[in-house]
Design an enzyme around this catalytic site. Structure first.
Site, PDB file in Angstrom:
ATOM      1  N   ASN A  11       0.830  -1.207   0.000  1.00 23.33           N
ATOM      2  CA  ASN A  11       0.000   0.000   0.000  1.00 23.33           C
ATOM      3  C   ASN A  11       0.856   1.245   0.000  1.00 23.33           C
ATOM      4  O   ASN A  11       2.006   1.228   0.448  1.00 23.33           O
ATOM      5  CB  ASN A  11      -0.854   0.077   1.279  1.00 23.33           C
ATOM      6  N   LYS A  40       0.854  -4.429   4.854  1.00 24.12           N
ATOM      7  CA  LYS A  40       1.425  -5.392   5.804  1.00 24.12           C
ATOM      8  C   LYS A  40       2.374  -6.370   5.126  1.00 24.12           C
ATOM      9  O   LYS A  40       3.400  -6.748   5.699  1.00 24.12           O
ATOM     10  CB  LYS A  40       0.299  -6.148   6.512  1.00 24.12           C
ATOM     11  N   ASN A  43       5.668  -4.464   4.261  1.00 20.78           N
ATOM     12  CA  ASN A  43       6.354  -4.093   5.515  1.00 20.78           C
ATOM     13  C   ASN A  43       7.065  -5.309   6.108  1.00 20.78           C
ATOM     14  O   ASN A  43       8.208  -5.223   6.571  1.00 20.78           O
ATOM     15  CB  ASN A  43       5.356  -3.569   6.554  1.00 20.78           C
ATOM     16  N   GLU A 139      -4.520  -9.157   4.027  1.00 22.41           N
ATOM     17  CA  GLU A 139      -4.961  -8.008   3.217  1.00 22.41           C
ATOM     18  C   GLU A 139      -5.120  -8.383   1.745  1.00 22.41           C
ATOM     19  O   GLU A 139      -5.216  -7.509   0.895  1.00 22.41           O
ATOM     20  CB  GLU A 139      -3.992  -6.826   3.374  1.00 22.41           C
ATOM     21  N   ASN A 183      -2.332 -10.185  17.645  1.00 21.18           N
ATOM     22  CA  ASN A 183      -2.176  -9.283  18.783  1.00 21.18           C
ATOM     23  C   ASN A 183      -3.324  -9.551  19.756  1.00 21.18           C
ATOM     24  O   ASN A 183      -4.166 -10.423  19.504  1.00 21.18           O
ATOM     25  CB  ASN A 183      -2.067  -7.818  18.327  1.00 21.18           C
ATOM     26  N   GLY A 208       5.221  -7.454  25.735  1.00 26.54           N
ATOM     27  CA  GLY A 208       5.946  -8.640  25.292  1.00 26.54           C
ATOM     28  C   GLY A 208       5.119  -9.570  24.418  1.00 26.54           C
ATOM     29  O   GLY A 208       4.127  -9.167  23.816  1.00 26.54           O
ATOM     30  N   GLY A 231       4.203  -4.154  14.585  1.00 24.29           N
ATOM     31  CA  GLY A 231       3.707  -5.529  14.431  1.00 24.29           C
ATOM     32  C   GLY A 231       4.307  -6.188  13.194  1.00 24.29           C
ATOM     33  O   GLY A 231       4.688  -7.367  13.223  1.00 24.29           O
ATOM     34  N   ASP A 232       4.401  -5.436  12.112  1.00 23.24           N
ATOM     35  CA  ASP A 232       4.952  -6.003  10.870  1.00 23.24           C
ATOM     36  C   ASP A 232       6.446  -6.301  11.018  1.00 23.24           C
ATOM     37  O   ASP A 232       6.938  -7.303  10.502  1.00 23.24           O
ATOM     38  CB  ASP A 232       4.719  -5.043   9.699  1.00 23.24           C
ATOM     39  N   SER A 262      11.772  -0.366  15.221  1.00 26.57           N
ATOM     40  CA  SER A 262      10.878   0.177  14.181  1.00 26.57           C
ATOM     41  C   SER A 262      10.045   1.358  14.669  1.00 26.57           C
ATOM     42  O   SER A 262       9.589   2.159  13.858  1.00 26.57           O
ATOM     43  CB  SER A 262       9.944  -0.920  13.653  1.00 26.57           C
TER      44      SER A 262
END
Ligand code: RIB
Length: 271
Positions: A11, A40, A43, A139, A183, A208, A231-232, A262
């Site tokens: 994206n 995602k 990334n 995605e 998550n 964590g 997260g990615d 990041s």
């Protein structure tokens, strides 16, 4: 040392900083618009390459200027883009991202070419070997995700999936992945849907992550610039570490350190 094949989204991210997120029906003034590279899939592919893996990016960008620019950007970063299709009948995916002062972000994705990734894009999987890792997110169409998982498992390759954005997947597919990464919110959605996975890795942001009975503390971060790509970075780095033969705990520690780094740059990927 195995390779990482990422089948996923790319994206262009349009990012605006806001003091707080708007309520439904409300208009808010925000900061200057920033346009950065995201998605995602891409990334996570960039994170895996930064972690030292040989990475192939599989997916589609549109036949527009952004699509061409994105393809050459990834090639310059050393990723194999021979299975990244420029789809002249579509546009590159876009994401509208609002980042609030507390670091929380909201994301709306307009998928564009990502929605057209299908089984004809998956040839790279048929060349995978047993020590390779297939890395997926949600995605792109779920049928394509299912087909990718089945084809990678038929080659004996490991499949790592990040259930983001959340969607229910059949148990047969969840059980083919090692691990399924979620998550806290996605874990709750899985539980609500009555779904489980025998290899489930849950990330808890600054608290964590846990994979079965292995718990790893998050790497401490003093200055947070932007959490969009955390997260990615975790998923891509974890996949790279597993492809390199790391055990679960080592892979989680490496991923946690990458996620912490990041948040120090703007947007999901470093310049
Ligand atoms: O995970 C962050 C990513 O989600 C952004 O880059 C955006 O494009 C969406 O895919």
């Amino acid at each position: 040392m195995g390779r990482v094949v990422v089948v996923g989204s790319l994206n262009v991210d349009s990012i605006v900083e806001v003091e707080r997120h708007p309520k439904p029906g409300e208009t808010l003034m925000g900061g200057d618009l920033k346009t950065l590279w995201g998605g995602k899939g891409a990334n996570q592919a960039v994170a895996a390459a930064m972690a030292g893996a040989e990475v192939a990016m599989v997916g589609r960008v549109g036949g527009d200027v952004s699509g061409e620019q994105y393809r050459s950007r990834l090639a310059k970063r050393g990723l194999d883009v021979s299975h990244l299709r420029l789809d002249g009948e579509s546009v590159t995916g876009h994401a509208a991202i609002a980042v609030a002062a507390d670091g929380e972000n909201t994301i709306i994705v307009s998928p564009g070419a990502n929605a057209r990734v299908d089984s004809t894009d998956l040839d790279a999987i048929d060349a995978m070997e047993a020590d390779d890792v297939l890395l997926l997110q949600l995605e792109i169409p779920l049928e394509t995700v299912g087909e990718a998982i089945r084809r990678a498992r038929a080659r004996g390759a490991r499949v790592v999936i990040n259930l983001a954005p959340y969607a229910d997947l059949p148990t047969e597919l969840l059980e083919a992945c090692d691990p399924v990464i979620v998550n806290e919110h996605e874990a709750a959605q899985m539980a609500e849907a009555g779904l489980t996975a025998s290899s489930l890795l849950t990330t808890y942001g600054s608290k964590g992550s846990a994979w079965g009975d292995i718990e790893v503390a998050a790497t401490r971060v003093d200055d947070v610039v932007d959490t969009t790509g955390a997260g990615d970075s975790y998923c891509g780095t974890l996949a790279a570490a597993l492809a390199a033969g790391a055990d679960r705990e080592t892979a989680m520690r490496t991923a946690s350190a990458a996620a912490a780094r990041s948040v120090g740059w703007e947007g999901a990927q470093p310049e």
